[in-house]
Enzyme design. Structure first.
Site, mmCIF file in Angstrom:
data_model
loop_
_atom_site.group_PDB
_atom_site.id
_atom_site.type_symbol
_atom_site.label_atom_id
_atom_site.label_comp_id
_atom_site.label_asym_id
_atom_site.label_seq_id
_atom_site.Cartn_x
_atom_site.Cartn_y
_atom_site.Cartn_z
ATOM 1 N N HIS A 1 64.837 99.021 183.837
ATOM 2 C CA HIS A 1 65.388 99.593 182.605
ATOM 3 C C HIS A 1 64.727 98.989 181.368
ATOM 4 O O HIS A 1 64.427 97.796 181.305
ATOM 5 C CB HIS A 1 66.911 99.474 182.562
ATOM 6 C CG HIS A 1 67.475 98.089 182.471
ATOM 7 N ND1 HIS A 1 67.709 97.462 181.265
ATOM 8 C CD2 HIS A 1 67.913 97.229 183.423
ATOM 9 C CE1 HIS A 1 68.257 96.279 181.477
ATOM 10 N NE2 HIS A 1 68.386 96.101 182.776
ATOM 11 N N ASP B 1 65.763 90.536 180.517
ATOM 12 C CA ASP B 1 66.610 91.546 181.144
ATOM 13 C C ASP B 1 66.469 92.835 180.348
ATOM 14 O O ASP B 1 67.099 92.976 179.292
ATOM 15 C CB ASP B 1 68.059 91.052 181.164
ATOM 16 C CG ASP B 1 69.039 92.029 181.773
ATOM 17 O OD1 ASP B 1 68.598 93.018 182.393
ATOM 18 O OD2 ASP B 1 70.253 91.804 181.618
ATOM 19 N N GLU C 1 70.735 101.250 180.626
ATOM 20 C CA GLU C 1 71.348 100.583 181.777
ATOM 21 C C GLU C 1 72.494 99.688 181.349
ATOM 22 O O GLU C 1 73.526 99.596 182.026
ATOM 23 C CB GLU C 1 70.290 99.760 182.528
ATOM 24 C CG GLU C 1 70.762 99.174 183.854
ATOM 25 C CD GLU C 1 71.337 97.764 183.750
ATOM 26 O OE1 GLU C 1 71.776 97.235 184.785
ATOM 27 O OE2 GLU C 1 71.357 97.188 182.642
ATOM 28 N N GLU C 2 72.317 99.025 180.202
ATOM 29 C CA GLU C 2 73.290 98.021 179.777
ATOM 30 C C GLU C 2 74.633 98.611 179.347
ATOM 31 O O GLU C 2 75.602 97.886 179.170
ATOM 32 C CB GLU C 2 72.708 97.185 178.630
ATOM 33 C CG GLU C 2 71.463 96.389 178.981
ATOM 34 C CD GLU C 2 71.727 95.229 179.919
ATOM 35 O OE1 GLU C 2 72.901 95.024 180.309
ATOM 36 O OE2 GLU C 2 70.767 94.514 180.263
ATOM 37 N N ASP D 1 65.242 94.194 188.725
ATOM 38 C CA ASP D 1 66.060 93.692 187.623
ATOM 39 C C ASP D 1 66.130 92.175 187.716
ATOM 40 O O ASP D 1 65.438 91.561 188.536
ATOM 41 C CB ASP D 1 67.457 94.330 187.680
ATOM 42 C CG ASP D 1 68.111 94.485 186.305
ATOM 43 O OD1 ASP D 1 67.875 93.619 185.432
ATOM 44 O OD2 ASP D 1 68.850 95.463 186.109
ATOM 45 N N HIS E 1 71.621 87.465 179.219
ATOM 46 C CA HIS E 1 72.374 88.020 178.084
ATOM 47 C C HIS E 1 72.555 87.004 176.969
ATOM 48 O O HIS E 1 73.566 86.995 176.265
ATOM 49 C CB HIS E 1 73.724 88.583 178.533
ATOM 50 C CG HIS E 1 73.608 89.907 179.226
ATOM 51 N ND1 HIS E 1 74.656 90.794 179.325
ATOM 52 C CD2 HIS E 1 72.552 90.500 179.844
ATOM 53 C CE1 HIS E 1 74.245 91.874 179.975
ATOM 54 N NE2 HIS E 1 72.970 91.710 180.313
#
Length: 334
Positions: free
Chosen positions: A61, A168, A198-199, A221, A308
């Site tokens: 992604h 990410d 995606e998130e 990922d 994150h």
């Protein structure tokens, strides 16, 4: 490949605003693939044709977590909402990029007691963003309501380890770009899906494979690396031990035959790997499992510390091994 990782991680690309990343990827790969297209949602689909009659899809992604301006208060300070899985504690003191305007996140507190309490209970309600203006009107010129922001921190190369925002999942994107450039005369037809949003719910993955007959889908990922002091005890993924073959997470259970196929391919090609049981989160593999009549799916994860956050960390050898594994899978019988 590190220059590629640096360039792609430093791009601006929150969920739903992936155009800069998509254009970068398109320019990198268009001379190396047989077909390339952008679908209605903004997924970038590239194909390298094979001769086996079977089709594998690899996904990464393009989007990164971010924030969006919800309100501008007196003095020109911004109030924000999360775009994807933001931990408010990671935002305090962080620099955010609002399409070129850099802001810093502060925390409210009119008394010492209130400030201390807010630091203990950080939330999106008690933080604000300072973009270096003195009025609401001036702030509206740079970051009006609805403007998306991302972490502003750049790439750091430690040699063995690398640090950046947006690993990410730009590290997955970089791995697929490198794979495309190295892939020669692949046995299976390979679809490379660089997906959006995606998130915020695996949005791109639910549609990117719909027009194709895909035999197996593999998301590339990141996953948590649990090798820091007093990390969560029920997971074992570590930096430097190779890519992780996911058994399950909260969103999906990986197809058993696909898991065994990936493991056997790694063993046959002397590629290090780890097994991953993730007790939280999910990947686009869950989206492919729900596409049309269902696609047998799995995830290959690159272990990453501080996911994150503004400062995600990987081991470079894990990325190299991931590329080797993807290349081997494009030739492996099933």
């Amino acid at each position: 490949m590190k220059e590629l990782i640096k360039n792609i991680t430093e791009l601006y690309g929150p969920s739903g605003r992936e155009h800069e990343v998509r254009e970068f990827i398109k320019k990198e790969i268009e001379d190396y693939v047989d077909e390339i297209k952008i679908d209605k949602l903004g997924n970038l689909i590239a194909i390298k044709k094979g001769h086996s009659g079977k089709t594998i899809l690899f996904d990464a992604h393009m989007d990164e977590i971010g924030v969006v301006v919800t309100h501008i208060i007196d003095g020109g300070f911004l109030k924000i909402e999360q775009v994807g899985g933001q931990f408010p504690l990671n935002l305090v003191g962080a620099r955010l990029n609002f399409k070129g305007r850099i802001g810093v996140v502060g925390i409210e507190g009119e008394t010492d007691k209130e400030l201390r309490e807010n630091y203990k209970n950080v939330s999106l309600d008690n933080i604000y963003v300072d973009i270096g203006v003195s009025s609401k009107e001036e702030a509206e010129k740079y970051a009006p309501i609805g403007t998306f922001g991302v972490f502003a921190d750049g790439f750091v190369d430690y040699g063995e380890y690398c640090l950046s925002k947006a690993l990410d999942d730009r590290i997955g994107c970089a791995s697929l770009i490198e794979t495309i450039k190295q892939m020669k005369d692949n046995k299976h037809t390979v679809i490379f899906a660089f997906t959006v949003q995606e998130e915020v719910g695996l949005v791109g993955a639910f549609v990117s494979a719909y027009d194709y007959n895909v035999d197996r889908a593999i998301a590339i990922d990141v996953t948590d690396s649990l090798d820091t002091p007093k990390a969560l005890k029920r997971m074992s993924m570590k930096l430097g031990y190779g890519p992780c073959i996911k058994i399950k997470d909260l969103a999906s259970v990986s197809d058993r035959e696909v898991v065994d196929w990936i493991k056997d391919t790694a063993v046959n090609n002397n590629i290090k790997y780890q097994l991953e049981v993730l007790t939280l989160g999910g990947t686009n593999a869950a989206g492919y499992q729900r596409t049309k009549a269902g696609i047998p799916s799995c995830t290959i994860s690159i272990p990453t510390r501080y996911i994150h956050s503004p400062h995600e960390m990987i081991c470079y050898s894990d990325v190299v091994d991931t590329v080797e594994l993807i290349l081997a899978l494009s030739e492996a019988d099933f």
